[in-house]
Motif scaffolding. Sequence first.
Motif, PDB file in Angstrom:
ATOM      1  N   GLY A 155      65.909  44.875  67.874  1.00  0.00           N
ATOM      2  CA  GLY A 155      64.904  45.219  68.948  1.00  0.00           C
ATOM      3  C   GLY A 155      64.492  46.389  69.028  1.00  0.00           C
ATOM      4  O   GLY A 155      63.535  46.907  69.711  1.00  0.00           O
ATOM      5  N   THR A 156      65.183  47.445  68.611  1.00  0.00           N
ATOM      6  CA  THR A 156      64.809  48.849  68.641  1.00  0.00           C
ATOM      7  C   THR A 156      63.563  49.252  67.915  1.00  0.00           C
ATOM      8  O   THR A 156      63.306  48.442  66.783  1.00  0.00           O
ATOM      9  N   LYS A 157      62.498  49.883  68.659  1.00  0.00           N
ATOM     10  CA  LYS A 157      61.368  50.027  67.821  1.00  0.00           C
ATOM     11  C   LYS A 157      61.412  50.797  66.506  1.00  0.00           C
ATOM     12  O   LYS A 157      62.448  51.782  66.495  1.00  0.00           O
ATOM     13  N   ILE A 158      60.293  50.489  65.748  1.00  0.00           N
ATOM     14  CA  ILE A 158      60.548  50.913  64.248  1.00  0.00           C
ATOM     15  C   ILE A 158      60.388  52.505  64.411  1.00  0.00           C
ATOM     16  O   ILE A 158      60.936  53.058  63.535  1.00  0.00           O
ATOM     17  N   LYS A 159      59.585  52.984  65.332  1.00  0.00           N
ATOM     18  CA  LYS A 159      59.248  54.479  65.224  1.00  0.00           C
ATOM     19  C   LYS A 159      60.593  55.082  65.486  1.00  0.00           C
ATOM     20  O   LYS A 159      60.894  56.124  65.013  1.00  0.00           O
ATOM     21  N   ARG A 160      61.558  54.421  66.490  1.00  0.00           N
ATOM     22  CA  ARG A 160      62.834  55.116  66.676  1.00  0.00           C
ATOM     23  C   ARG A 160      63.852  55.180  65.466  1.00  0.00           C
ATOM     24  O   ARG A 160      64.513  55.918  65.141  1.00  0.00           O
ATOM     25  N   ILE A 161      63.812  53.751  64.759  1.00  0.00           N
ATOM     26  CA  ILE A 161      64.629  53.561  63.679  1.00  0.00           C
ATOM     27  C   ILE A 161      64.483  54.544  62.781  1.00  0.00           C
ATOM     28  O   ILE A 161      65.351  54.867  61.848  1.00  0.00           O
ATOM     29  N   SER A 216      63.265  57.411  62.685  1.00  0.00           N
ATOM     30  CA  SER A 216      63.146  58.872  63.275  1.00  0.00           C
ATOM     31  C   SER A 216      64.145  59.883  62.581  1.00  0.00           C
ATOM     32  O   SER A 216      65.564  59.134  62.729  1.00  0.00           O
ATOM     33  N   ARG A 233      67.622  60.414  64.619  1.00  0.00           N
ATOM     34  CA  ARG A 233      68.402  59.049  64.870  1.00  0.00           C
ATOM     35  C   ARG A 233      69.444  58.875  63.744  1.00  0.00           C
ATOM     36  O   ARG A 233      70.378  57.963  63.892  1.00  0.00           O
ATOM     37  N   LEU A 273      55.827  55.650  58.898  1.00  0.00           N
ATOM     38  CA  LEU A 273      55.350  54.229  59.278  1.00  0.00           C
ATOM     39  C   LEU A 273      54.922  53.690  58.195  1.00  0.00           C
ATOM     40  O   LEU A 273      54.462  52.349  58.452  1.00  0.00           O
ATOM     41  N   ASN A 276      71.287  46.027  62.058  1.00  0.00           N
ATOM     42  CA  ASN A 276      69.997  45.708  61.934  1.00  0.00           C
ATOM     43  C   ASN A 276      69.471  46.536  60.829  1.00  0.00           C
ATOM     44  O   ASN A 276      68.647  47.348  60.708  1.00  0.00           O
TER      45      ASN A 276
END
Length: 131
Positions: free
Chosen positions: A31-37, A39, A42, A77, A124
């Motif tokens: 459920g983590t947003k793709i932009k954060r994944i 990054s 991270r 992205l 994930n």
Amino acid sequence: MLFHTFDSHEKRREYGGTGFMEMQFCKLPAGTKIKRIVSANRIQNWQLDSLYICADDVDVFSREYGGVFTCGAYNGLKSGAVDIFGINYYAPEHVDPIIEKIRKEKPVDYEPLTRWLNKAKEYNGFYILGI
């Protein structure tokens, strides 16, 4: 051998220092947003449960697996073929189709990779982190 594992950072450094692409489990929650994944801040490189591909073997990896890893999400992205110098994220729904394609095509050293990819189902998805 195309894919390497190391049980310590010292052994990895002795083998090849930092000249590797790293296949790493994405340990961020579902459920983590793709932009954060995707990054860069991270990502924590050099995980002991990762698979490593020596920089000297990147051409072999690209030739053997370039047609398999075609759906990775980049830091910007967009998605496409493996960016050997960047972040490539593969969502959980891509793991089984990737395994199927690998088992069908049987590229070099595919068995340790498919075993590792089966473990990716517990996470994930996974990353291929460029050199």
